[in-house]
Design an enzyme around this catalytic site. Structure first.
Site, PDB file in Angstrom:
ATOM      1  N   ASN A 496     -43.048  35.809  -8.767  1.00  0.00           N
ATOM      2  CA  ASN A 496     -43.434  34.570  -8.074  1.00  0.00           C
ATOM      3  C   ASN A 496     -43.487  34.758  -6.555  1.00  0.00           C
ATOM      4  O   ASN A 496     -43.495  33.788  -5.801  1.00  0.00           O
ATOM      5  CB  ASN A 496     -42.473  33.429  -8.441  1.00  0.00           C
ATOM      6  CG  ASN A 496     -43.176  32.080  -8.484  1.00  0.00           C
ATOM      7  OD1 ASN A 496     -44.387  32.001  -8.741  1.00  0.00           O
ATOM      8  ND2 ASN A 496     -42.437  31.010  -8.209  1.00  0.00           N
ATOM      9  N   GLU A 628     -39.211  22.406 -11.918  1.00  0.00           N
ATOM     10  CA  GLU A 628     -37.896  23.063 -11.950  1.00  0.00           C
ATOM     11  C   GLU A 628     -37.070  22.178 -12.869  1.00  0.00           C
ATOM     12  O   GLU A 628     -36.688  21.061 -12.506  1.00  0.00           O
ATOM     13  CB  GLU A 628     -37.266  23.090 -10.553  1.00  0.00           C
ATOM     14  CG  GLU A 628     -37.966  24.008  -9.583  1.00  0.00           C
ATOM     15  CD  GLU A 628     -37.503  25.475  -9.694  1.00  0.00           C
ATOM     16  OE1 GLU A 628     -36.751  25.794 -10.630  1.00  0.00           O
ATOM     17  OE2 GLU A 628     -37.906  26.263  -8.829  1.00  0.00           O
TER      18      GLU A 628
END
Ligand code: 0X9
Ligand code: ZN
Ligand code: CA
Length: 982
Positions: A496, A628
């Protein structure tokens, strides 16, 4: 079949439809309701109704009313006792639990006493064990009447757990102490049993909807059909298992492999060998990651040192540190203490296998095995490999719906677990796959058929597998990337941080150090896994995407690489992600530190570069989100990345996140016109982001002009590319009373009701605890403080203007990713007597950016706005504008009849009058041909307004007809107002 005699109820009179039949007896059995009449009139002496034709049974006054599926009714009058018993009896009959299958019954008979040779007894023992939970549930259910208790008796998770225990027992009884053999057998057995597992999942879904409304007999029947299917599947699975198990419990293992149709047959066989080797005990134990708390070191200092910062709590920072990181902390003299996981205890490597979580390679329950069995059990699901990981694992993507990628279907890409340790992300994506594949309702069914949806449950298979075998908190991939300070080889690139957009933009958003857990790799998209994902995007550009991570309770969207920037398509991200006041994702996990997920640009957590959503949005215009998942806290216990290995919690996590995932998939059809039923937000076509000191607005890509008193020069913001909208910026113009924005779709007038920004002239604004400071956006000062409020003057909203935008420039130091501290925007419509929260900010924003809170239902009211810092957040505010706005849609002139919107989502629709200069009339008919609107039109008419509120016009299709001197124009109009508009 029931051996009981049918129960008879003497009733005073019965009515069929509208005909009174007089007194009689009602007989109810398993299949029918029979009215036996005392006096036969023009009817037969008895009338019989089938139980499966009944749609509802309910008491109504003095009678019991039975409603049939064809809407006909029978009412039966009787004493209260008769009514109650009758109601209960008919409902019991309607809520039949399916009979056992032949094999199940036969098994019951065998248990009752069949004595044969020892071989038979062994088999009977296995069979008893296999079917016992279903038999027991069926038996319990026969003795109870409460529908919820009946549903509970067949509780899916319980049955699934019982099934797993049975399979374990079978494997154990065959393999004894031979661990590799035992694993092998477990693998084979559970693969064979997968159809039953799936049937139990479907059963549970059906039970959920039946339990939601136990009077919904249709839902009950769907559940009952599922239960019958479960019994049948159990039968079939048993036949397979029986053949595999053979008859000798401890002798040499003979596994009869079911024929493999799947494409991963070979892969599974190889992994199977690998599992044997591993089980024989050649594992090396690597040093593991630990979660640490560092106090008193600025977060950005930690980040430029490449540390993997997870959360900030005041002056404490939580990091996940590898051994090199710990060495670095020591060398800098930064003290760190370990943060214990108190929620779902950190699983020691080599400890008992996880219950719910699936490793990648486990031949029985691993991701590959799961995908393989899913594709065989469900024709809507196809497995694809989008690439191969560094260690050679296939990157499995599941395609749900039609097997091909058609240009007529928008692409949606859902991924999980870039970061190896974030297991709950993978679980969520697996559950989503299953939900889409099972398509339990019409909406999901239609989404699956009309989108091309891929789900990649593990973006980082090598790292993921490593967290099951060696280091639970591993984050990166597993490629060797260089030596550390001690000369030892270190592994892994943070996938990421490895994407090719703004790769290596700065050293806080990623690290160039190989030992760092946010190491960006040597070059953009250097990693096989990143390359595979980028290639997939190029080949199948997603309109919308999700990359699931844990943890935080956030819905992050691009950009994330620079503080304070906003995407030009913010209206789309907002409609999907919602706000804290109208959130898209609730957080219903027990005592989570959030009640819903906070939607924000990535930098509101912290800046990153080379990150996925920035890449997808900038490169392909993908509406990309990083959820998240949840807050990492439960009732004071902290589990962080180690979300409990617990079915109930993982299912709750998935259920919380499902509506957002479905909305996102839905929005891919036409993101610009999307309206979310979850958040209540529609995508706003023209949005003013700032009225002063510059005009900033977001408008469609088509030509837009802006004027104040005279036309205003505007330039396009190129710092963040957008796909559907663009941002227009003016030079500094200061405070203007009015701004008009014209687009092809219409004209929006913005009227400033009040502006204030801590200047000496802003005397109508009141403050307490917040004071002018010399770090303004414009002028001399901005307001700043950690407590108290800034309050606007009372302003009167013009009648006929329903919407206010509260625009303000702001910065704040909240805690990245945390709900507190925060700042609130409040509204009062009674001169300060009471205040309602209408907006809020939290997280990180170290630079000024324009925020906006929208308020509706204020036409003609006296309003006042307050900015309040209730829990100690340092907050800067400047150039606050209260702006009323109204849009006049443009009309297409001409001789065709045209509305200003189709479908109509507002309260009124405008038509042009297609017969300029002539009088006539206009009418609207609903789909049943009923006239719902009619008005005479004068020859001077240009536009005509149909007020949909006047006769509360429901959603639907309408035919609008304009007529003048024998000439007609027609138009088919769709009205799709959501409940939030009314
Ligand atoms: O740091 C990440 O890659 C993500 N968080 S995690 O804890 N799962 O590692 C967040 C990326 C979101 N983007 C930005 N914060 N800019
Ligand atoms: Zn992550
Ligand atoms: Ca100012």
């Amino acid at each position: 079949m029931s051996e009981r005699s049918p129960s008879g109820f003497e009733v005073m009179a019965a009515v069929v439809g509208r005909v009174d039949l007089g007194p009689g007896t009602v007989l109810v059995d398993e299949e029918s309701v029979t009215l036996v009449l005392a006096e036969a009139r023009s009817f037969d002496k008895s009338i019989r109704f089938r139980i499966d034709g009944i749609a509802a049974v309910r008491p109504a006054g003095e009678s019991v009313v039975v409603v049939f599926r064809d809407a006909s009714t029978v009412a039966m009058h009787g004493s209260p006792a008769v009514r109650e018993a009758l109601c209960g009896r008919i409902l019991d009959a309607c809520r039949k639990v399916p009979e056992l299958t032949r094999a199940l019954r036969a098994m019951g008979a065998r248990r009752a006493g069949l004595r044969g040779d020892s071989r038979r007894e062994v088999k009977a023992g296995d069979e008893v064990r296999f079917f016992a939970p279903l038999l027991a549930a069926r038996k319990v259910s026969a003795a109870i009447h409460d529908p919820r208790e009946i549903l509970d008796a067949f509780d899916g998770p319980d049955l699934a757990a019982a099934l797993d225990a049975t399979l374990d027992h079978f494997a154990g009884s065959r393999a004894g102490d031979n661990a590799p053999l035992r694993r092998a057998l477990e693998a084979e057995l559970s693969e064979a049993a997968e159809p039953l597992h799936l049937a139990l999942v479907e059963l549970r879904l059906a039970a959920e909807s039946a339990a939601a409304d136990v009077d919904d007999l249709a839902a009950w029947r769907r559940w009952s059909a599922r239960l019958r299917a479960t019994f049948e599947t159990a039968d079939r699975v048993w036949v397979t298992l029986d053949a595999m198990l053979g008859t000798t419990p401890a002798g040499p293992l003979v596994v009869h492999r079911p024929k493999r149709g799947g494409r991963f047959g070979r892969g599974l066989a190889i992994l199977f060998a690998a599992a044997l080797i591993e089980a024989l005990g050649t594992r090396t134990l690597a040093a593991q990651h630990r979660m640490l708390r560092v106090v008193g070191v600025p977060v950005d200092t930690l980040r430029v040192n490449g540390l993997d910062v997870v959360e900030t709590r005041g002056n404490e920072v939580l990091i996940v540190a590898n051994p090199d990181d710990e060495q670095l902390l020591r060398s800098r003299g930064w003290a760190a203490t370990e943060v214990p996981f108190t929620g779902g205890a950190l699983r020691a490597v080599g400890a008992a296998a996880p219950v719910v979580y699936r490793s990648y390679d486990d031949p029985a329950r691993g991701i590959r095995a799961f995908v393989d069995s899913l594709t065989r059990a469900n024709s809507r699901v196809r497995a694809d490999t989008i690439g191969v990981s560094f260690e050679g694992r296939p990157m499995l993507a599941v395609k749900i719906g039609p097997p091909d990628d058609s240009p007529s279907r928008p692409n949606v890409f859902i991924m999980a677990t870039y970061h190896a340790r974030e297991w709950a992300a993978t679980e969520t994506s697996l559950r989503l796959i299953r939900h889409l594949a099972l398509a339990p309702d019409a909406r999901v069914d239609s989404l699956v058929r009309n989108r091309d949806i891929w789900v990649l449950p593990v973006a980082n298979p090598d790292g993921y597998q490593f967290t099951f075998t060696t280091d639970r908190l591993w984050r990166k991939n597993r490629r060797p990337v260089g030596p550390n300070a001690a000369g030892a080889t270190v592994f892994g690139v943070d996938l990421n941080r490895n994407h090719s957009y703004r790769w290596g933009f700065d050293n806080t958003g990623s690290s160039g150090s190989v030992t760092s857990d946010i190491y960006r790799g040597p070059t953009p998209a250097s990693e096989l896994e990143t390359k595979a994902i980028e290639r997939f995007h190029a080949d199948h550009p997603p309109v919308a995407s999700i990359s699931y991570h844990t943890y935080g309770g956030l819905l992050l969207f691009p950009p994330g690489h620079v503080y304070g920037r906003l995407p030009p398509d913010l209206s789309i991200f907002r409609a999907l992600g919602g706000t804290d006041e109208r959130p898209a994702v609730p957080d219903r996990l027990p005592a989570s530190s959030r009640t819903s997920y906070h939607a924000a640009p990535g930098w509101n957590l912290y800046t990153t570069n080379g990150e996925y959503t920035d890449f997808a949005y900038a490169t392909h215009g993908t509406i990309a989100f990083t959820p998240e998942l949840t807050s990492g806290v439960e009732a004071g216990a902290f589990y962080g990345f180690v979300f409990p290995d617990d079915e109930i919690r993982l299912e709750a996590l998935f259920r919380d996140n499902l509506p957002f995932a479905l909305d996102l998939i839905e929005s891919a059809r036409d993101p610009v016109h999307f309206r979310s039923q979850t958040t209540g937000f529609a995508v706003e076509p023209v949005v003013l982001e700032s009225a002063s000191p510059t005009v900033r607005l977001r408008a469609p890509l088509a030509s837009t002009t802006v004027s104040t008193l005279s036309p205003l020069a505007m330039r396009v913001d190129t710092t963040v590319p957008g796909k559907y909208f663009r941002r227009l910026l003016s030079d500094t113009i200061g405070r203007v009373p009015r701004i008009t924005v014209s687009t092809a779709a219409g004209k929006t007038d913005f009227t400033m009701l009040a502006v204030g920004g801590a200047e000496a002239t802003d005397t109508a604004w009141r403050t307490s605890g917040m004071a002018p400071v010399r770090t303004p956006v414009v002028g001399e000062n901005a307001w700043q403080g950690q407590a108290g409020f800034v309050r606007s003057p009372v302003v009167t909203v013009p009648a006929g203007v329903d919407t206010l935008s509260i625009l303000y420039w702001t910065r704040f130091d909240g805690a990245g990713g945390a709900p507190a501290p925060h700042g609130e925007v409040r509204l009062s419509t009674n001169r300060g007597a009471t205040w309602t929260r209408v907006g809020s900010v939290s997280g990180e924003a170290p630079v000024y950016y324009p925020e906006r809170t929208v308020v509706t239902n204020v036409a003609g009211k006296d309003v006042q706005i307050e900015f309040s810092s209730p829990d100690g957040m340092r907050w800067w505010l400047d150039e606050i504008s209260i702006v009323a706005h109204r849009t006049t849609p443009a009309l297409v002139a001409g001789s065709e009849l045209r509305p200003n919107a189709n479908p109509v989502r507002g309260d009124a629709v405008l038509f042009n009058w297609p017969f300029a200069g002539a009088s006539g009339e206009i009418r609207a008919y609903d789909f049943a041909g009923r006239l719902v609107w009619r008005t005479d039109v004068a020859s001077s008419a240009i536009t005509l307004q149909w007020d949909l509120r006047a006769r509360s016009i429901p959603n639907g299709v309408y035919l609008v007809v304009a007529q003048s001197q024998g000439d007609r124009r027609t138009f088919k109009l769709f009205v799709t107002r959501s409940r939030f508009d009314r």
